[in-house]
Design a protein around this motif. Structure first.
Motif, PDB file in Angstrom:
ATOM      1  N   UNK A 189      11.507 -63.513   9.409  1.00 13.99           N
ATOM      2  CA  UNK A 189      12.355 -63.033  10.507  1.00 13.99           C
ATOM      3  C   UNK A 189      12.493 -61.515  10.467  1.00 13.99           C
ATOM      4  N   UNK A 190      12.672 -60.968   9.283  1.00 17.20           N
ATOM      5  CA  UNK A 190      12.812 -59.513   9.137  1.00 17.20           C
ATOM      6  C   UNK A 190      11.548 -58.788   9.579  1.00 17.20           C
ATOM      7  N   UNK A 191      10.387 -59.310   9.214  1.00 17.33           N
ATOM      8  CA  UNK A 191       9.118 -58.688   9.604  1.00 17.33           C
ATOM      9  C   UNK A 191       8.965 -58.745  11.120  1.00 17.33           C
ATOM     10  N   UNK A 192       9.242 -59.892  11.727  1.00 15.75           N
ATOM     11  CA  UNK A 192       9.150 -60.015  13.186  1.00 15.75           C
ATOM     12  C   UNK A 192      10.092 -59.027  13.868  1.00 15.75           C
ATOM     13  N   UNK A 193      11.248 -58.819  13.258  1.00 10.27           N
ATOM     14  CA  UNK A 193      12.290 -57.986  13.843  1.00 10.27           C
ATOM     15  C   UNK A 193      11.893 -56.506  13.860  1.00 10.27           C
ATOM     16  N   UNK A 194      11.246 -56.009  12.788  1.00  7.07           N
ATOM     17  CA  UNK A 194      11.075 -54.563  12.634  1.00  7.07           C
ATOM     18  C   UNK A 194       9.625 -54.086  12.537  1.00  7.07           C
ATOM     19  N   UNK A 195       8.648 -54.973  12.565  1.00 10.70           N
ATOM     20  CA  UNK A 195       7.251 -54.530  12.452  1.00 10.70           C
ATOM     21  C   UNK A 195       6.879 -53.605  13.610  1.00 10.70           C
ATOM     22  N   UNK A 196       7.365 -53.890  14.807  1.00 10.51           N
ATOM     23  CA  UNK A 196       7.058 -53.040  15.954  1.00 10.51           C
ATOM     24  C   UNK A 196       7.627 -51.648  15.823  1.00 10.51           C
ATOM     25  N   UNK A 197       8.789 -51.540  15.216  1.00 12.53           N
ATOM     26  CA  UNK A 197       9.400 -50.231  14.989  1.00 12.53           C
ATOM     27  C   UNK A 197       8.560 -49.400  14.025  1.00 12.53           C
ATOM     28  N   UNK A 198       8.084 -50.018  12.945  1.00 10.10           N
ATOM     29  CA  UNK A 198       7.245 -49.309  11.980  1.00 10.10           C
ATOM     30  C   UNK A 198       5.861 -49.009  12.560  1.00 10.10           C
ATOM     31  N   UNK A 199       5.414 -49.841  13.486  1.00 11.93           N
ATOM     32  CA  UNK A 199       4.152 -49.588  14.175  1.00 11.93           C
ATOM     33  C   UNK A 199       4.198 -48.251  14.911  1.00 11.93           C
ATOM     34  N   UNK A 200       5.320 -47.947  15.538  1.00 13.60           N
ATOM     35  CA  UNK A 200       5.468 -46.689  16.265  1.00 13.60           C
ATOM     36  C   UNK A 200       5.361 -45.505  15.307  1.00 13.60           C
ATOM     37  N   UNK A 201       5.931 -45.630  14.117  1.00 15.70           N
ATOM     38  CA  UNK A 201       5.830 -44.562  13.114  1.00 15.70           C
ATOM     39  C   UNK A 201       4.379 -44.336  12.732  1.00 15.70           C
ATOM     40  N   UNK A 202       3.644 -45.414  12.523  1.00 15.42           N
ATOM     41  CA  UNK A 202       2.234 -45.290  12.158  1.00 15.42           C
ATOM     42  C   UNK A 202       1.400 -44.725  13.302  1.00 15.42           C
ATOM     43  N   UNK A 203       1.700 -45.118  14.519  1.00 14.91           N
ATOM     44  CA  UNK A 203       0.955 -44.578  15.662  1.00 14.91           C
ATOM     45  C   UNK A 203       1.135 -43.065  15.742  1.00 14.91           C
ATOM     46  N   UNK A 204       2.352 -42.594  15.527  1.00 21.81           N
ATOM     47  CA  UNK A 204       2.594 -41.153  15.525  1.00 21.81           C
ATOM     48  C   UNK A 204       1.791 -40.471  14.420  1.00 21.81           C
ATOM     49  N   UNK A 205       1.730 -41.094  13.243  1.00 21.19           N
ATOM     50  CA  UNK A 205       0.949 -40.524  12.153  1.00 21.19           C
ATOM     51  C   UNK A 205      -0.538 -40.523  12.438  1.00 21.19           C
ATOM     52  N   UNK A 206      -1.041 -41.588  13.035  1.00 24.50           N
ATOM     53  CA  UNK A 206      -2.472 -41.678  13.351  1.00 24.50           C
ATOM     54  C   UNK A 206      -2.868 -40.683  14.426  1.00 24.50           C
ATOM     55  N   UNK A 207      -2.020 -40.492  15.400  1.00 23.20           N
ATOM     56  CA  UNK A 207      -2.342 -39.564  16.487  1.00 23.20           C
ATOM     57  C   UNK A 207      -2.351 -38.112  16.025  1.00 23.20           C
TER      58      UNK A 207
END
Length: 296
Positions: free
Chosen positions: A170-188
């Motif tokens: 449940x925790x992963x489903x809840x916050x994985x998208x939020x951490x995805x945004x952090x990684x996208x910013x780093x990748x860009x």
């Protein structure tokens, strides 16, 4: 004329020193002072109401370390939750970011869908997932029955051995998208020229990831690891929503254990538990950062 400008400049600089004062006052009043008080109360047997209390020295910490099996169970649950969530959420967030880093209409829509759970309240997420995990009419067991996989049905949160891992899901489903945004910013932020040069040199996808993406996305990974660790230790409302108040031994983590101790009017002992809690978070975050530097 120049002396007038100099005087104005000095007055302006003196005025600038007052700007941090409100923030500093709030920090001292709401964080620093209560932290000092927590250390003071941790050395007492205060019940939270009596005007008098006695000093017990380090007895509270001694009991936590040697005699409190309930607290030890909460620590074990929290470590299981943290390790599972950190590994699964970091890997999933990075994988999603790698596939959605290019800005297209489709990727923008998928980013929004994956980020959507983050804007929901923890209580609403907990109640939705209680329905999903319901062993009688819940989504998971109903879906398994529908496809003839009755043998795979489970009681989920009622399973004392695996309940904490369903909480982790449940925790992963809840916050994985939020951490995805952090990684996208780093990748860009990684220059495209590095990938082009590596491609011309014959580097494959794994080589480009290992020698370019992973080292250069390390700052984002540090943020994700630290934030995910703190989330796992502070999953208070999610645990209460899924496991009730107080939660059973299978779902009891450090934040709920400290809360329950406070509720039992053991303020001195709860203050000691909260200090141990804080030290554990700081220690784990430090270990993560050290390990990340070495891996990069």
């Amino acid at each position: 004329m120049s002396s007038t400008r100099s005087a104005r400049s000095r007055r302006a600089w003196r005025a600038l020193w007052w700007f941090p004062v409100p923030a500093l006052a709030l920090y001292l009043f709401f964080f620093a002072y209560p932290s000092v008080q927590a250390v003071q109360y941790a050395l007492t047997d205060w019940d939270g109401y009596s005007a008098e209390y006695r000093s017990v020295g380090l007895d509270n910490f001694s009991e936590i370390a040697t005699a409190d099996d309930v607290f030890a169970n909460a620590v074990g649950n929290n470590l299981k939750l943290t390790v599972t969530v950190v590994l699964a959420q970091t890997a999933l967030a990075l994988l999603l970011a790698l596939y959605l880093v290019r800005t297209t209409k489709g990727s923008t829509l998928l980013r929004a869908l994956f980020f959507l759970p983050t804007v929901l309240s923890s209580v609403s997420v907990a109640f939705v997932w209680r329905f999903v995990y319901d062993p009688d009419g819940g989504l998971f067991n109903s879906a398994l029955r529908a496809v003839g996989l009755d043998s795979l049905q489970s009681v989920y949160l009622g399973d004392p051995d695996n309940a904490v891992f369903w909480l982790a899901l449940t925790q992963v489903w809840f916050h994985a998208g939020q951490m995805m945004v952090v990684y996208i910013a780093g990748l860009q932020a990684i220059p495209a020229e590095l990938y082009e040069a590596a491609h011309l040199d014959g580097a494959g996808r794994w080589a480009r990831f290992r020698h370019i993406t992973w080292p250069l996305v390390a700052p984002a990974t540090g943020i994700v690891l630290a934030y995910t660790t703190i989330q796992s230790f502070k999953a208070f409302d999610l645990v209460l929503g899924l496991g009730g108040n107080p939660p059973g031994p299978a779902l009891d983590i450090l934040s709920t254990r400290v809360y329950t101790t406070f509720s039992n009017n053991e303020f001195g002992y709860a203050a000691a538990q909260s200090l141990v809690f804080m030290v554990m978070i700081a220690l784990l975050t430090w270990v993560q950062r050290r390990a990340l530097r070495r891996a990069a």
